[in-house]
Write a protein that holds these residues in place. Structure first.
Motif, short mmCIF file in Angstrom:
data_model
loop_
_atom_site.label_atom_id
_atom_site.label_comp_id
_atom_site.label_asym_id
_atom_site.label_seq_id
_atom_site.Cartn_x
_atom_site.Cartn_y
_atom_site.Cartn_z
N SER A 128 0.85 -1.19 0.00
CA SER A 128 0.00 0.00 0.00
C SER A 128 0.87 1.23 0.00
CB SER A 128 -0.92 0.01 1.22
OG SER A 128 -0.17 -0.05 2.42
N PHE A 129 0.24 2.37 -0.29
CA PHE A 129 0.91 3.65 -0.11
C PHE A 129 0.01 4.54 0.74
CE2 PHE A 129 -1.51 4.21 -4.03
CZ PHE A 129 -2.10 5.45 -3.84
N TYR A 130 0.59 5.62 1.28
CA TYR A 130 -0.12 6.48 2.22
C TYR A 130 -0.16 7.91 1.68
CZ TYR A 130 0.66 2.58 5.42
OH TYR A 130 0.67 1.33 6.00
N ARG A 131 -1.28 8.54 1.89
CA ARG A 131 -1.43 9.93 1.47
C ARG A 131 -2.17 10.70 2.57
NH1 ARG A 131 -5.74 8.83 -3.42
NH2 ARG A 131 -7.56 8.30 -2.12
N PRO A 132 -1.89 11.96 2.72
CA PRO A 132 -2.52 12.74 3.81
C PRO A 132 -3.99 13.01 3.56
CG PRO A 132 -1.16 14.16 2.43
CD PRO A 132 -0.93 12.76 1.96
N VAL A 133 -4.74 13.01 4.64
CA VAL A 133 -6.16 13.36 4.57
C VAL A 133 -6.26 14.85 4.89
CG1 VAL A 133 -8.48 12.87 5.43
CG2 VAL A 133 -6.77 11.05 5.31
N SER A 134 -6.20 15.68 3.88
CA SER A 134 -6.21 17.13 4.08
C SER A 134 -6.69 17.82 2.82
CB SER A 134 -4.79 17.63 4.45
OG SER A 134 -4.75 19.03 4.53
N GLY A 135 -7.40 18.91 3.00
CA GLY A 135 -7.85 19.70 1.87
C GLY A 135 -6.75 20.54 1.26
N LYS A 136 -5.56 20.55 1.88
CA LYS A 136 -4.47 21.37 1.38
C LYS A 136 -3.84 20.77 0.12
CE LYS A 136 -3.32 23.02 6.02
NZ LYS A 136 -2.26 23.11 7.06
N VAL A 137 -3.95 19.45 -0.04
CA VAL A 137 -3.42 18.79 -1.22
C VAL A 137 -4.50 17.86 -1.76
CG1 VAL A 137 -1.01 18.90 -0.49
CG2 VAL A 137 -2.40 16.94 0.19
N SER A 138 -4.47 17.63 -3.06
CA SER A 138 -5.48 16.79 -3.70
C SER A 138 -4.84 15.68 -4.51
CB SER A 138 -6.38 17.64 -4.60
OG SER A 138 -5.59 18.30 -5.60
N SER A 139 -3.64 15.28 -4.16
CA SER A 139 -2.94 14.25 -4.91
C SER A 139 -3.53 12.88 -4.62
CB SER A 139 -1.45 14.28 -4.56
OG SER A 139 -0.78 13.21 -5.20
#
Length: 831
Positions: free
Chosen positions: A397-408
């Motif tokens: 798996s990979f991890y990405r931030p849960v934030s409205g600051k980025v939408s990647s």
């Protein structure tokens, strides 16, 4: 390593207790006290492992899960290892049987190039006085030479609950994961039992659950949630959970410490333990006051296990100042309070019945879920897990931030929009940004990959910690710059360290919550316009096995966990297939030697063709071709068929060629020869299918060949002397003179049947083949097996040439002695 990092702290006791192993008697029996039934302990689990084989460079993992209420874990292993203290020093680590321990994830003893030192002195038991010598061990594992009998019992006073892994290795090093043409070396067997005892309630502790633990809770709490006064403009309100123990005053003497437990269920910035209202109880002091200003009230704190005065994570005199634990690890903490020499504080004024009374207070400082730091001014992000759709490689798996600051939506996300923009106390240009992620406990055998890429230069320092927020004083792994990192650690592997890119792995990361802190310049005070992307992923095999192998996933011996490892090609090895064992030029030469040496099969095949022995010609020709194809596939050049089929054909035809050589030496008819060949084909086929590379096969093949030769001679004898086989006259008129004459004629015939110079040369070549087989090792296989090809085919040629013309004589003593030896015609004449 930071002195306050607590990951791996339980290794310290385990190291020393494992040394108290038994060297005689059965290791499956334990002495039980007569009053053991009075203690509140019972068996939680018990796993028995039957006799298991460990071939050269093989390994096995055993996992034991210890719940928070466990009392002890007993390990009993028995093996056929016969090494003593003197022989251990002579055995290279590539063939040394080892037993390794690690908490949280499987051990990986060959992940580092650091040598295994002091194994010899760890082979024997040591005293308790040597416990302190292991205090520097962190984020590592404990490895010892495997012994014939080993029995150890570890209690909850020595090790912490969680998952413990036991690894048994028959040799370590880069060759362990390399795919091998052949594995030569000793094979070991082990069997054993791992049992876990537990307490009836979590308020009991100790080996026999006879020690009471008082849990700390907020029953009598005050200011449960407190907003700090005087908040600065960029400062977020901090949640402070402030509690007091259930009893207003606890009184105790200095004979025995009092144990408390405290559960931290979430990430906290700070844990503070303090004592208030400290005073004496009992005999009044001579000055008429009960003040406790001179009392030494020691507090020992330890995560996951019982704190001792000689073994703890934090300590301090909480009568003078509070014990502060920054970035405490999530989980259960044990706190021991021990007054020190209270009867001597004021000389002989106090008697032994005097006790110290106190109130125990503690505070847990926590920030909101998206903030971190003592002032809650730094950003904290919980990363979301995104599973990769690859059914052949689970738990990736990979991890990405849960934030409205980025939408990647990809594995890479930009860092600049996520960075904290306030410094600590407004006196520094440095800020921290934290990323938290959860690793499933079933994916413990995976590797965390962290990668930073910048269009100019990476200015970030990365600190990682398990179960808590990292800081400059408390971390498990870190990367600061190209010359400062944890690259010397056993489970930290730095692959890329340049101005623009940083890439490293945390190997076999344990399941649970990991925190990654980025220390960087405060963007508010920095004019940098760099664009930096970050990726955090969970991979089964580091660096995809460096493109020199395949990733294999297997279940440990207990069936409780899945782990992965790299299965490397013929030229590479190491845990990531990153170690080049054979160069490209060396690979070419090895391929040439192993394939071209089979051309020696032309020698016996050509001779058999000239003698019109067509069966032997086909056999030798097929053996040479199949061996060449097998080794072409084995070295990775070209595979005409599957590897298993080629291996079977090579060994089966080689066995048949050796045996048929012996059978050919007997002058028997074609019917008898076909019968012997059929029986031999069945026997050698079973050998080639069940265990073709076993060293004892060469003995079996030669024994079968000699047996075929003796049977052929027996058939020949019975054919030539059938008129005397069971004749009454033979038994009636036989005498010693007749028997001696018959034996002499038999010896003369045997002498005339062979050219003994060729026989002697054939046995010499056969001995060379046996020697080369014995000398074969994983490293020198290519040269000695090439010698084996030449030697075995040469010996076959010499044995074939040693057969003389057959004597066509029905009587062993011709009347005139002038009979001419003629070649026996095996085909009947047609009248």
């Amino acid at each position: 390593m930071a002195k306050n990092s607590m990951l791996g702290g339980s290794y310290l006791i385990l190291c020393d207790f494992i040394l108290f192993t038994c060297f005689c008697g059965q290791c499956f029996s334990y002495e039980v006290q007569d009053d053991a039934a009075s203690y509140n302990s019972f068996t939680l689990s018990s796993f028995t492992y039957s006799k298991t084989e460990l071939k050269p460079y093989e390994w096995r993992y055993i996992r034991a899960d210890l719940p928070p209420w466990f009392s002890s874990m007993s390990i009993a292993l028995e093996s056929n290892v016969g090494l003593d203290l003197g022989s251990i020093k002579k055995v290279p680590k590539s063939s040394l049987p080892l037993i390794c321990f690690r908490e949280g994830s499987p051990p990986l003893p060959d992940a580092t190039n650091a040598p295994l030192t002091d194994l010899g002195k760890d082979f024997v038991s040591i005293s308790n006085a040597s416990f302190g010598r292991m205090q520097g061990l962190q984020n590592g594992e404990l490895c010892y030479p495997m012994q014939k009998n080993m029995s150890v019992k570890l209690t909850n006073e020595q090790i912490s609950p969680g998952s413990w892994y036991l690894g048994l290795f028959n040799g370590i090093g880069p060759m362990r994961t390399r795919s091998k043409m052949i594995s030569r070396g000793p094979t070991y067997f082990f069997s054993g039992n791992v049992s876990v005892e537990g307490c009836a309630t979590s308020m009991l502790w100790g080996q026999y659950c006879n020690q009471t633990i008082e849990p700390l809770s907020c029953v009598d709490s005050y200011n449960l949630t407190e907003n700090l006064s005087g908040i600065k403009p960029n400062q977020t309100a901090e949640n402070v959970v402030s509690c007091r123990n259930s009893y207003e005053n606890s009184c105790q003497g200095d004979s025995k410490p009092k144990i408390y437990s405290l559960d931290l269920v979430g990430i906290a910035e700070q844990l503070t333990i303090m004592a208030t209202n400290v005073a004496f109880n009992g005999t009044p002091l001579s000055n008429g006051t009960g003040s406790g200003s001179g009392i030494i009230l020691m507090c020992y704190a330890r995560h996951g296990a019982m704190p001792l005065a000689t073994l703890h994570d934090y300590s301090g005199n909480i009568n003078n100042a509070a014990l502060v634990i920054r970035s405490p690890q999530v989980g259960r903490w044990y706190i021991a309070i021990q007054p020190v020499n209270i009867s001597r504080v004021f000389g002989a004024v106090l008697d032994t019945s005097t006790k110290v009374c106190y109130s125990l207070d503690w505070q847990v400082h926590q920030c909101p879920v998206d903030k971190a730091g003592l002032n809650c001014t730094w950003e904290r992000y919980m990363l979301q897990t995104v599973l990769r759709k690859n059914p052949s490689v689970p738990f990736e798996s990979f991890y990405r931030p849960v934030s409205g600051k980025v939408s990647s939506d990809s594995a890479n996300f930009p860092l600049e929009p996520l960075l904290s923009n306030s410094s600590n106390g407004d006196k520094s240009d440095v800020a921290w940004t934290y990323f938290l992620l959860d690793i499933p406990y079933g994916a413990t055998g995976g590797n965390v990959h962290i990668r930073l890429t910048s269009d100019a230069k990476v200015y970030f320092e990365i600190y990682a910690k398990y179960g808590g927020l990292p800081s400059l004083d408390s971390w498990d792994y870190f990367y600061a710059n190209t010359s400062s990192s944890s690259n010397g650690s056993m489970f930290f592997k730095l692959y890329d360290s340049s101005d623009e890119t940083v890439s490293f792995y945390i190997l076999y990361a344990r399941g649970g919550t990991w925190s990654f802190g980025l220390r960087h310049q405060n963007p508010a005070n920095s004019g940098s316009k760099n664009q930096t992307t970050m990726s955090i992923s969970l991979e089964r095999c580091p660096k995809r096995c460096s493109s020199h192998g395949t990733c294999q996933s297997v279940v440990d011996a207990s069936g409780l966990a899945l782990y992965s490892y790299c299965y490397c090609d013929r030229d590479h090895g190491g845990f990531d297939c990153g170690v080049e064992i054979v160069s490209h030029q060396g690979h070419i030469w090895q391929s040439i030697f192993l394939i071209a040496s089979n051309a020696a099969a032309v020698l016996p095949a050509y001779w058999a063709l000239r003698q019109k022995a067509f069966a032997e010609w086909v056999l030798f020709t097929s053996s040479g071709i199949s061996s060449g194809l097998y080794h072409a596939c084995d070295v990775g050049t070209w595979c005409a068929l599957s590897f298993h089929v080629l291996q079977f054909m090579d060994f089966w035809l080689s066995f048949m060629a050796v045996v048929s050589t012996f059978v050919y030496l007997a002058a028997i008819d074609e019917v008898s020869k076909r019968t012997i060949h059929t029986v031999v084909a069945i026997l050698t086929g079973l050998m080639a299918e069940t265990g073709p590379t076993r060293s004892r096969n060469i003995v079996f093949v030669i024994a079968i060949g000699i047996s075929g030769l003796l049977i052929g001679w027996l058939i020949e004898f019975c054919t030539n002397y059938r008129s005397y086989s069971f004749s009454t006259e033979f038994c009636t008129f036989c005498s010693w003179q007749t028997i001696r004459e018959w034996l002499c004629n038999l010896v003369k015939k045997i002498i005339k049947c062979f050219r003994w110079g060729f026989v002697l040369a054939g046995f010499t070549a056969l001995a060379m083949a046996v020697i080369s087989w014995i000398l074969e090792s994983t490293e020198s296989y290519w040269i000695w097996h090439s010698v084996w090809h030449v030697s075995i085919y040469t010996s076959s040629l010499l044995f074939l040439c040693s057969k003389a013309k057959t004597i066509n004589s029905e009587n062993q003593s011709p009347p005139n002695g002038t009979y001419e030896l003629t070649r026996q015609d095996s085909f009947p004449r047609v009248e």
